[in-house]
Design a protein around this motif. Structure first.
Motif, PDB file in Angstrom:
ATOM      1  N   SER A  31      64.473  69.845 121.442  1.00  0.00           N
ATOM      2  CA  SER A  31      64.225  68.583 120.503  1.00  0.00           C
ATOM      3  C   SER A  31      63.918  68.939 119.278  1.00  0.00           C
ATOM      4  CB  SER A  31      63.187  67.609 120.815  1.00  0.00           C
ATOM      5  OG  SER A  31      61.732  68.391 120.912  1.00  0.00           O
ATOM      6  N   GLU A  32      63.402  70.246 119.084  1.00  0.00           N
ATOM      7  CA  GLU A  32      63.182  70.861 117.530  1.00  0.00           C
ATOM      8  C   GLU A  32      64.417  71.241 116.959  1.00  0.00           C
ATOM      9  OE1 GLU A  32      60.159  73.942 117.898  1.00  0.00           O
ATOM     10  OE2 GLU A  32      58.776  72.774 118.508  1.00  0.00           O
ATOM     11  N   SER A  33      65.545  71.698 117.745  1.00  0.00           N
ATOM     12  CA  SER A  33      66.605  72.510 117.203  1.00  0.00           C
ATOM     13  C   SER A  33      68.036  71.689 117.431  1.00  0.00           C
ATOM     14  CB  SER A  33      66.604  74.001 117.591  1.00  0.00           C
ATOM     15  OG  SER A  33      66.701  73.875 119.046  1.00  0.00           O
ATOM     16  N   GLY A  34      68.008  70.499 117.757  1.00  0.00           N
ATOM     17  CA  GLY A  34      69.204  69.866 117.880  1.00  0.00           C
ATOM     18  C   GLY A  34      70.005  70.239 119.133  1.00  0.00           C
ATOM     19  N   TRP A  35      69.538  70.973 120.212  1.00  0.00           N
ATOM     20  CA  TRP A  35      70.115  71.156 121.448  1.00  0.00           C
ATOM     21  C   TRP A  35      69.953  70.158 122.541  1.00  0.00           C
ATOM     22  CZ3 TRP A  35      73.333  75.126 122.617  1.00  0.00           C
ATOM     23  CH2 TRP A  35      73.699  76.174 121.312  1.00  0.00           C
ATOM     24  N   GLY A  36      69.127  69.285 122.126  1.00  0.00           N
ATOM     25  CA  GLY A  36      68.759  68.128 123.192  1.00  0.00           C
ATOM     26  C   GLY A  36      67.518  67.515 122.955  1.00  0.00           C
ATOM     27  N   GLU A  37      67.121  66.662 123.861  1.00  0.00           N
ATOM     28  CA  GLU A  37      66.034  65.776 123.713  1.00  0.00           C
ATOM     29  C   GLU A  37      64.554  66.217 124.206  1.00  0.00           C
ATOM     30  OE1 GLU A  37      67.009  61.876 124.991  1.00  0.00           O
ATOM     31  OE2 GLU A  37      68.469  61.547 123.562  1.00  0.00           O
ATOM     32  N   SER A  38      64.700  67.265 125.236  1.00  0.00           N
ATOM     33  CA  SER A  38      63.345  67.672 125.673  1.00  0.00           C
ATOM     34  C   SER A  38      62.551  68.338 124.804  1.00  0.00           C
ATOM     35  CB  SER A  38      63.936  68.705 126.801  1.00  0.00           C
ATOM     36  OG  SER A  38      62.491  69.243 127.156  1.00  0.00           O
ATOM     37  N   ASN A  39      61.045  68.211 124.891  1.00  0.00           N
ATOM     38  CA  ASN A  39      60.155  68.767 123.950  1.00  0.00           C
ATOM     39  C   ASN A  39      59.410  69.741 124.678  1.00  0.00           C
ATOM     40  OD1 ASN A  39      58.657  67.409 125.726  1.00  0.00           O
ATOM     41  ND2 ASN A  39      57.889  66.065 124.158  1.00  0.00           N
ATOM     42  N   LYS A  40      60.173  70.310 125.617  1.00  0.00           N
ATOM     43  CA  LYS A  40      59.392  71.545 126.578  1.00  0.00           C
ATOM     44  C   LYS A  40      60.167  72.751 126.321  1.00  0.00           C
ATOM     45  CE  LYS A  40      57.390  68.722 130.206  1.00  0.00           C
ATOM     46  NZ  LYS A  40      57.407  68.499 131.651  1.00  0.00           N
ATOM     47  N   LEU A  41      59.577  73.778 126.412  1.00  0.00           N
ATOM     48  CA  LEU A  41      60.436  75.062 126.185  1.00  0.00           C
ATOM     49  C   LEU A  41      61.436  75.408 127.584  1.00  0.00           C
ATOM     50  CD1 LEU A  41      60.144  77.549 124.070  1.00  0.00           C
ATOM     51  CD2 LEU A  41      58.706  78.567 125.667  1.00  0.00           C
ATOM     52  N   GLU A  42      62.654  75.802 126.989  1.00  0.00           N
ATOM     53  CA  GLU A  42      63.792  75.930 127.935  1.00  0.00           C
ATOM     54  C   GLU A  42      64.328  77.332 127.640  1.00  0.00           C
ATOM     55  OE1 GLU A  42      66.304  72.811 128.245  1.00  0.00           O
ATOM     56  OE2 GLU A  42      64.668  71.438 128.802  1.00  0.00           O
ATOM     57  N   ASN A  93      61.298  78.759 118.929  1.00  0.00           N
ATOM     58  CA  ASN A  93      60.645  77.327 118.585  1.00  0.00           C
ATOM     59  C   ASN A  93      59.538  77.487 117.730  1.00  0.00           C
ATOM     60  OD1 ASN A  93      59.282  78.740 120.770  1.00  0.00           O
ATOM     61  ND2 ASN A  93      57.721  77.018 120.840  1.00  0.00           N
ATOM     62  N   GLY A  94      58.949  76.433 117.175  1.00  0.00           N
ATOM     63  CA  GLY A  94      57.978  76.335 116.096  1.00  0.00           C
ATOM     64  C   GLY A  94      56.638  77.204 116.289  1.00  0.00           C
ATOM     65  N   ASP A  95      56.160  76.896 117.729  1.00  0.00           N
ATOM     66  CA  ASP A  95      55.122  77.459 117.942  1.00  0.00           C
ATOM     67  C   ASP A  95      55.125  79.214 118.096  1.00  0.00           C
ATOM     68  OD1 ASP A  95      53.388  75.464 118.116  1.00  0.00           O
ATOM     69  OD2 ASP A  95      53.175  75.490 120.386  1.00  0.00           O
ATOM     70  N   THR A  96      56.437  79.451 118.410  1.00  0.00           N
ATOM     71  CA  THR A  96      56.630  81.032 118.388  1.00  0.00           C
ATOM     72  C   THR A  96      56.550  81.628 116.899  1.00  0.00           C
ATOM     73  OG1 THR A  96      57.668  81.016 120.467  1.00  0.00           O
ATOM     74  CG2 THR A  96      58.210  82.640 119.174  1.00  0.00           C
ATOM     75  N   LYS A  97      57.210  80.596 116.001  1.00  0.00           N
ATOM     76  CA  LYS A  97      57.321  81.324 114.591  1.00  0.00           C
ATOM     77  C   LYS A  97      55.938  81.404 113.833  1.00  0.00           C
ATOM     78  CE  LYS A  97      62.075  79.556 113.967  1.00  0.00           C
ATOM     79  NZ  LYS A  97      62.765  78.463 112.944  1.00  0.00           N
ATOM     80  N   TRP A  98      55.030  80.592 114.450  1.00  0.00           N
ATOM     81  CA  TRP A  98      53.521  80.359 113.842  1.00  0.00           C
ATOM     82  C   TRP A  98      52.660  81.338 114.342  1.00  0.00           C
ATOM     83  CZ3 TRP A  98      51.513  79.178 109.710  1.00  0.00           C
ATOM     84  CH2 TRP A  98      50.313  79.248 109.522  1.00  0.00           C
ATOM     85  N   GLY A  99      52.888  81.765 115.880  1.00  0.00           N
ATOM     86  CA  GLY A  99      52.213  82.656 116.350  1.00  0.00           C
ATOM     87  C   GLY A  99      52.732  84.151 116.006  1.00  0.00           C
ATOM     88  N   LEU A 100      54.091  84.302 115.837  1.00  0.00           N
ATOM     89  CA  LEU A 100      54.327  85.810 115.205  1.00  0.00           C
ATOM     90  C   LEU A 100      53.905  85.712 113.998  1.00  0.00           C
ATOM     91  CD1 LEU A 100      56.241  86.067 117.611  1.00  0.00           C
ATOM     92  CD2 LEU A 100      57.874  86.886 116.126  1.00  0.00           C
ATOM     93  N   LEU A 101      53.603  85.035 113.061  1.00  0.00           N
ATOM     94  CA  LEU A 101      53.061  85.100 111.560  1.00  0.00           C
ATOM     95  C   LEU A 101      51.674  85.528 112.035  1.00  0.00           C
ATOM     96  CD1 LEU A 101      53.271  84.982 108.636  1.00  0.00           C
ATOM     97  CD2 LEU A 101      52.873  82.461 108.828  1.00  0.00           C
ATOM     98  N   GLN A 102      50.980  84.855 112.838  1.00  0.00           N
ATOM     99  CA  GLN A 102      49.466  85.134 113.124  1.00  0.00           C
ATOM    100  C   GLN A 102      49.250  86.514 113.624  1.00  0.00           C
ATOM    101  OE1 GLN A 102      47.471  82.868 111.900  1.00  0.00           O
ATOM    102  NE2 GLN A 102      49.490  81.878 111.551  1.00  0.00           N
ATOM    103  N   ILE A 103      50.252  87.061 114.434  1.00  0.00           N
ATOM    104  CA  ILE A 103      50.073  88.284 114.977  1.00  0.00           C
ATOM    105  C   ILE A 103      50.499  89.499 113.785  1.00  0.00           C
ATOM    106  CG2 ILE A 103      51.477  90.225 116.386  1.00  0.00           C
ATOM    107  CD1 ILE A 103      52.113  88.014 118.195  1.00  0.00           C
ATOM    108  N   ILE A 104      51.382  89.095 112.728  1.00  0.00           N
ATOM    109  CA  ILE A 104      51.731  89.946 111.654  1.00  0.00           C
ATOM    110  C   ILE A 104      50.525  90.291 110.832  1.00  0.00           C
ATOM    111  CG2 ILE A 104      52.801  90.230 109.335  1.00  0.00           C
ATOM    112  CD1 ILE A 104      54.813  90.891 111.651  1.00  0.00           C
TER     113      ILE A 104
END
Length: 381
Positions: free
Chosen positions: A240-251, A361-372
């Motif tokens: 749902s975040e990237s236009g690949w479908g409607e699911s809001n779960k990580l796949e 996904n969005g959480d991953t991008k934010w998480g990597l920023l925190q790690i950096i």
């Protein structure tokens, strides 16, 4: 006897230092894993290095959320737009060999395309293509579908033809950008730049990557991690975040899902960001760049490194640049939607940091920023 005692003391001191380093590295890996779990990142690899030494590296999480198969340190990850820096690096070698120049115009190599090209494009230089100083159309997101479909409709028998695709792109209406902008991000310039590199070298882009691998002792691969074996990390996203479908779960979403125009999209993105590599090899490549911008003898000339990283403001040849508290920062991130990678080079303390994840996904991008940020603070104070 005194020599023996001194040897034992030195040996025990060395063991103590190594033990302290090991314990500190384990703490850092643990802290990174806490951040990974907090942001629900399936798996990642990371590393920090000076120009001569890897200070810490780690592999955490799983290759696929549907399995318990752990990520390993030698796994490959897709680095997407971090490949732009690699293409600039390859360009630098050809510049050093006097096979091309940063100011070489595209139509110096392909004058036959002038007749069908828009006049706004006739002065395009190699440095403009690599530093995003063009009005070329964008092919970085879903807007690329219209351009690719338009090309394929006119060239049904010439899919995946870089030359003809570039020729078609040069007929499209230029995209204007605000005069206050230093650059406008589009990967289309790298399609044209790769054609220039091929004409200058007599090699295909793939052969240029392979030559660079051989010269540096690394292994950048064009394509997805799975192209190098079935037991590589899978990509993940939230549809749902990237236009690949409607699911809001990580796949799980791997390269085989990029069908129809998506295949063309990936093909034309090769020089700007369709590479996979291990964290060890990517750190080695970053270290070579760090030595070069620090004025030390390296693979390219010192002036070439300087131009790659500082030749244009804000975004140079495949790298963003900035000065923060007197320190020169060079960085880039990249994502194909299902993987995410980030890297920074900090010149003055002499540190490189990279993190690669198998989700985009969005959480991953934010998480990597925190790690950096965590690793930067840890190693630069």
């Amino acid at each position: 006897m005194i020599r023996l005692i001194l040897f034992v003391i030195c040996f025990l001191s060395l063991l103590s230092c190594k033990s302290q380093d090991l314990n500190e590295n384990l703490k850092i890996i643990h802290e990174v894993d806490i951040i990974r779990q907090r942001y629900h990142i399936p798996g990642l690899v990371f590393g920090v290095a000076t120009s001569d030494k890897v200070l810490v590296s780690g592999a955490l999480g799983v290759r696929d959320i549907n399995t318990s198969d752990p990520v390993e340190i030698n796994d490959m990850f897709h680095i997407a737009s971090l490949g732009k820096g690699l293409t600039a690096f390859i360009t630098g070698k050809l510049v050093d060999e006097n096979k091309i120049d940063w100011n070489t115009r595209f139509f110096d190599f392909y004058p036959e395309m002038k007749q069908t090209s828009r006049p706004e494009y006739l002065d395009l230089k190699l440095k403009d293509l690599l530093s995003m100083r063009t009005m070329l159309p964008e092919i970085n997101d879903w807007d690329a579908e219209k351009i690719i479909d338009g090309y394929n409709e006119q060239n049904r028998n010439d899919r995946f033809n870089d030359y003809k695709f570039a020729q078609y792109a040069l007929t499209l209406e230029p995209v204007l950008y605000d005069s206050a902008q230093f650059y406008r991000y589009t990967s289309m310039g790298y399609v044209l730049a790769a054609l220039m590199l091929e004409k200058a070298s007599g090699l295909t882009y793939k052969q240029l990557v392979e030559k660079t691998n051989e010269d540096l002792g690394v292994n950048f691969k064009i394509g997805w991690p799975q192209d190098n074996g079935p037991n590589q990390p899978s990509g993940h996203l939230v549809p749902s975040e990237s236009g690949w479908g409607e699911s809001n779960k990580l796949e799980v979403l791997n390269g085989d899902k990029f069908i129809d125009w998506g295949e063309d999209f990936l093909h034309y993105l090769i020089p700007s960001g369709h590479h996979s590599v291990t964290i060890a090899d990517f750190l080695k490549y970053l270290q070579i760049n760090l030595r070069g911008i620090s004025g030390r003898k390296s693979y390219l000339k010192a002036s070439t490194y300087d131009f790659i990283f500082n030749g244009a403001q804000e975004y140079s040849m495949g790298w963003g640049n900035d000065i923060v508290n007197g320190n020169h920062y060079y960085g880039h991130s990249g994502s194909s939607g299902n993987y995410y990678a980030n890297a920074i080079i900090i010149k003055e303390p002499g540190i490189v940091i990279s993190v690669m994840a198998n989700a985009g996904n969005g959480d991953t991008k934010w998480g990597l920023l925190q790690i950096i940020r965590y690793l930067e603070k840890k190693y630069t104070g």
